[in-house]
Scaffold this active site. Structure first.
Site, PDB file in Angstrom:
ATOM      1  N   LYS A  32     -45.452 -48.642  73.683  1.00  0.00           N
ATOM      2  CA  LYS A  32     -46.402 -49.458  72.707  1.00  0.00           C
ATOM      3  C   LYS A  32     -47.539 -48.895  72.433  1.00  0.00           C
ATOM      4  CE  LYS A  32     -48.182 -53.872  71.550  1.00  0.00           C
ATOM      5  NZ  LYS A  32     -48.742 -55.031  72.124  1.00  0.00           N
ATOM      6  N   PRO A  43     -31.723 -39.276  55.587  1.00  0.00           N
ATOM      7  CA  PRO A  43     -30.413 -38.986  54.912  1.00  0.00           C
ATOM      8  C   PRO A  43     -30.137 -39.741  53.660  1.00  0.00           C
ATOM      9  CG  PRO A  43     -30.041 -39.961  56.959  1.00  0.00           C
ATOM     10  CD  PRO A  43     -31.339 -39.730  56.969  1.00  0.00           C
ATOM     11  N   ASP A  44     -29.963 -39.271  52.450  1.00  0.00           N
ATOM     12  CA  ASP A  44     -29.379 -40.260  51.457  1.00  0.00           C
ATOM     13  C   ASP A  44     -27.876 -40.439  51.478  1.00  0.00           C
ATOM     14  OD1 ASP A  44     -28.544 -41.615  48.944  1.00  0.00           O
ATOM     15  OD2 ASP A  44     -30.649 -40.770  48.081  1.00  0.00           O
ATOM     16  N   ASN A  83     -38.342 -53.388  55.281  1.00  0.00           N
ATOM     17  CA  ASN A  83     -38.516 -53.736  53.793  1.00  0.00           C
ATOM     18  C   ASN A  83     -38.038 -55.169  53.373  1.00  0.00           C
ATOM     19  OD1 ASN A  83     -35.608 -53.618  52.788  1.00  0.00           O
ATOM     20  ND2 ASN A  83     -35.974 -51.730  53.532  1.00  0.00           N
ATOM     21  N   LYS A  87     -27.770 -38.370  41.853  1.00  0.00           N
ATOM     22  CA  LYS A  87     -26.849 -38.714  43.045  1.00  0.00           C
ATOM     23  C   LYS A  87     -25.294 -38.669  42.964  1.00  0.00           C
ATOM     24  CE  LYS A  87     -30.070 -42.060  45.133  1.00  0.00           C
ATOM     25  NZ  LYS A  87     -30.464 -42.618  46.461  1.00  0.00           N
ATOM     26  N   PHE A 144     -27.092 -48.818  43.743  1.00  0.00           N
ATOM     27  CA  PHE A 144     -27.933 -49.752  43.155  1.00  0.00           C
ATOM     28  C   PHE A 144     -29.438 -49.005  42.948  1.00  0.00           C
ATOM     29  CE2 PHE A 144     -26.785 -54.230  43.521  1.00  0.00           C
ATOM     30  CZ  PHE A 144     -25.306 -54.093  43.816  1.00  0.00           C
ATOM     31  N   ASP A 148     -36.651 -44.844  52.904  1.00  0.00           N
ATOM     32  CA  ASP A 148     -36.544 -43.257  52.524  1.00  0.00           C
ATOM     33  C   ASP A 148     -37.156 -42.428  53.538  1.00  0.00           C
ATOM     34  OD1 ASP A 148     -35.327 -43.959  49.871  1.00  0.00           O
ATOM     35  OD2 ASP A 148     -37.422 -44.338  49.252  1.00  0.00           O
ATOM     36  N   LYS A 198     -31.045 -41.462  38.360  1.00  0.00           N
ATOM     37  CA  LYS A 198     -30.422 -41.607  39.549  1.00  0.00           C
ATOM     38  C   LYS A 198     -28.879 -41.392  39.672  1.00  0.00           C
ATOM     39  CE  LYS A 198     -33.354 -44.050  41.853  1.00  0.00           C
ATOM     40  NZ  LYS A 198     -34.305 -45.391  42.421  1.00  0.00           N
TER      41      LYS A 198
HETATM   42  O1  C5P Z   1     -33.046 -43.357  45.780  1.00  0.00           O
HETATM   43  P1  C5P Z   1     -33.063 -44.856  45.907  1.00  0.00           P
HETATM   44  O2  C5P Z   1     -33.471 -45.412  47.146  1.00  0.00           O
HETATM   45  O3  C5P Z   1     -33.809 -45.743  44.861  1.00  0.00           O
HETATM   46  O4  C5P Z   1     -31.634 -45.249  45.720  1.00  0.00           O
HETATM   47  C1  C5P Z   1     -30.769 -46.353  45.992  1.00  0.00           C
HETATM   48  C2  C5P Z   1     -29.443 -46.242  46.064  1.00  0.00           C
HETATM   49  O5  C5P Z   1     -29.279 -45.337  47.279  1.00  0.00           O
HETATM   50  C3  C5P Z   1     -28.757 -47.733  46.796  1.00  0.00           C
HETATM   51  O6  C5P Z   1     -27.637 -47.577  46.254  1.00  0.00           O
HETATM   52  C4  C5P Z   1     -29.104 -47.269  48.343  1.00  0.00           C
HETATM   53  O7  C5P Z   1     -28.068 -48.104  49.013  1.00  0.00           O
HETATM   54  C5  C5P Z   1     -28.707 -45.871  48.516  1.00  0.00           C
HETATM   55  N1  C5P Z   1     -29.628 -45.124  49.580  1.00  0.00           N
HETATM   56  C6  C5P Z   1     -28.931 -44.663  50.550  1.00  0.00           C
HETATM   57  N2  C5P Z   1     -29.629 -44.034  51.314  1.00  0.00           N
HETATM   58  C7  C5P Z   1     -30.862 -43.643  51.267  1.00  0.00           C
HETATM   59  C8  C5P Z   1     -31.570 -44.344  50.272  1.00  0.00           C
HETATM   60  C9  C5P Z   1     -30.835 -44.956  49.252  1.00  0.00           C
HETATM   61  O8  C5P Z   1     -27.580 -44.570  50.443  1.00  0.00           O
HETATM   62  N3  C5P Z   1     -31.506 -43.019  52.026  1.00  0.00           N
END
Ligand code: C5P
Length: 401
Positions: free
Chosen positions: A289, A305-306, A210, A341, A323, A279, A337
């Site tokens: 390749k 994982p979040d 990204n 979270k 963020f 995500d 959010k």
């Molecule tokens: O859900 P979203 O991606 O919009 O959330 C953004 C926040 O969650 C940011 O602080 C980002 O660093 C954190 N994040 C994370 N792990 C993920 C996705 C987002 O720690 N897989």
């Protein structure tokens, strides 16, 4: 009181176009109460006249090492002893190279070798000079010796190029000097941060990435470090120097980032997720390749994982800051959010519009916490990091004492 009363600052000016800003810096330092003497290199005098600094300080500007007249007013050893701080602004690539080698072939380099005072360099040069391996090596050598390098900032350069190399603005440099002597409200606080993008491999040569540059996270790491915090920065791939005093752990994928964070989270007081974590990742990256043999390719993606949510869900976990980059409905989505979270503070910004966001040098933030909000208007990411750092400090102290 602005914190620089009775401080004696030796301002070194070397040869670069940013030298014209050194006169403004001098005024800012004086306005904050510092007593300032100026030493210029020969190259600096091609950009700005010593008389400018003489008129502003009321003292002759020292330029020569072996001039008996100048030595009789204040010898180089006396000047080196006089200073509480040596700030070289702008510090050119040539000056940094001479300092890294320990040369004493002009007055300013001799003073730097002779002084016991801390030395700070406000780097300013063309971006290719900044990225040149010789300059990188010189920076490393200087930092190991405790010489701190401030900046450079990224943006439009006098040479017409865009990139890192601009001297920090005088007011930013002033803030840094003031913070050297200011209270350190985060002294002893351990901060774990993520920054930059992640890369999710598709095959050995391709990845899903990204546009995150890492600027916001790196600027925030530097600010929090200056406020006294111990920082560990888990970073995705970026082309940014590690802020002085910050421990950096390099990772590529979200899974690696999660591993690096979870291995360290128990010993931190604050966790800040600035990284733009992918995500989703390809379920099964191809071992070789992928060949261009079919008209279309399907990639199966699985959720990553979040990391932020995982940290926020820990029992007795750290104070958490997240963020939220949104293209619409900023406040509503960010608030949702924050709650889903379970984070203590969320910093929301608009992305995908003309100004601000991932690749820009500027940004604006809306900060939301349980029962409060604060809007930080569009400004440079460095200034924004300072204001965000102040709010994080205040919220952390309010919630955790
Ligand atoms: O859900 P979203 O991606 O919009 O959330 C953004 C926040 O969650 C940011 O602080 C980002 O660093 C954190 N994040 C994370 N792990 C993920 C996705 C987002 O720690 N897989």
């Amino acid at each position: 009181m602005s914190g620089l009363e009775a401080k004696k600052i030796l301002l070194g000016v070397t040869g670069g176009i940013a030298a014209y800003k050194s006169a403004v810096l001098l005024r800012e330092l004086q306005r904050s109460g510092a007593s300032v003497r100026v030493v210029m290199t020969a190259a600096a005098q091609a950009f700005i006249a010593p008389l400018t600094f003489q008129a502003l300080t009321g003292h002759a500007v020292s330029t020569e090492l072996l001039d008996p007249d100048q030595e009789s007013s204040m010898s180089h050893i006396e000047l080196a002893r006089w200073a509480d701080l040596i700030l070289v602004a702008p510090a050119s690539a040539d000056f940094m190279a001479r300092l890294a080698c320990g040369l004493a072939n002009d007055l300013l380099s001799t003073l730097c070798l002779a002084t016991q005072a801390p030395i700070k360099l406000a780097a300013a040069m063309n971006q290719h000079m900044w990225f040149n391996p010789a300059t990188r090596e010189n920076c490393r050598r200087l930092e190991v010796r405790g010489v701190e390098i401030w900046g450079p900032d990224a943006g439009l350069q006098a040479c017409g190029e865009v990139g890192p190399g601009r001297m920090l603005e005088p007011e930013d440099l002033l803030q840094k000097v003031v913070s050297l002597y200011a209270d350190r409200p985060l002294q002893g606080v351990r901060v774990l941060m993520t920054a930059g993008p992640t890369r999710e491999p598709i095959d050995p040569v391709r990845f899903i990435g990204n546009r995150s540059s890492g600027h916001m996270g790196y600027a925030l790491a530097q600010v929090l470090c200056e406020l006294g915090a111990e920082i560990c920065l888990v970073s995705g791939p970026v082309v940014l120097p590690t802020p002085v005093g910050v421990e950096r752990v390099d990772v590529e994928t979200a899974t690696q980032m999660q591993g690096a964070v979870m291995a360290r989270v128990e010993t931190c007081d604050i966790f800040i997720g600035v990284a733009a974590v992918a995500d989703y990742r390809p379920l099964a990256p191809a071992p070789q390749k992928i060949k261009k043999t079919s008209a279309s390719v399907n990639l199966e993606l699985v959720a990553n994982p979040d990391i932020l949510a995982e940290v926020a869900a820990l029992e007795q976990g750290p104070f958490t800051v997240g963020f939220a980059a949104e293209t619409e409905g900023l406040e509503a989505y960010a608030e949702a959010k924050r709650i889903s979270k379970g984070v203590d503070l969320i910093a929301a910004n608009h992305v995908g519009s003309e100004k601000g966001g991932f690749e820009s040098d500027e940004n604006a933030l809306l900060l939301l916490w349980d029962g409060g909000r604060e809007a930080l208007p569009m400004m440079s990411k460095i200034k924004l990091a300072e204001q965000l750092g102040a709010v994080i400090t205040k919220r952390y102290r309010t919630v955790r004492g």
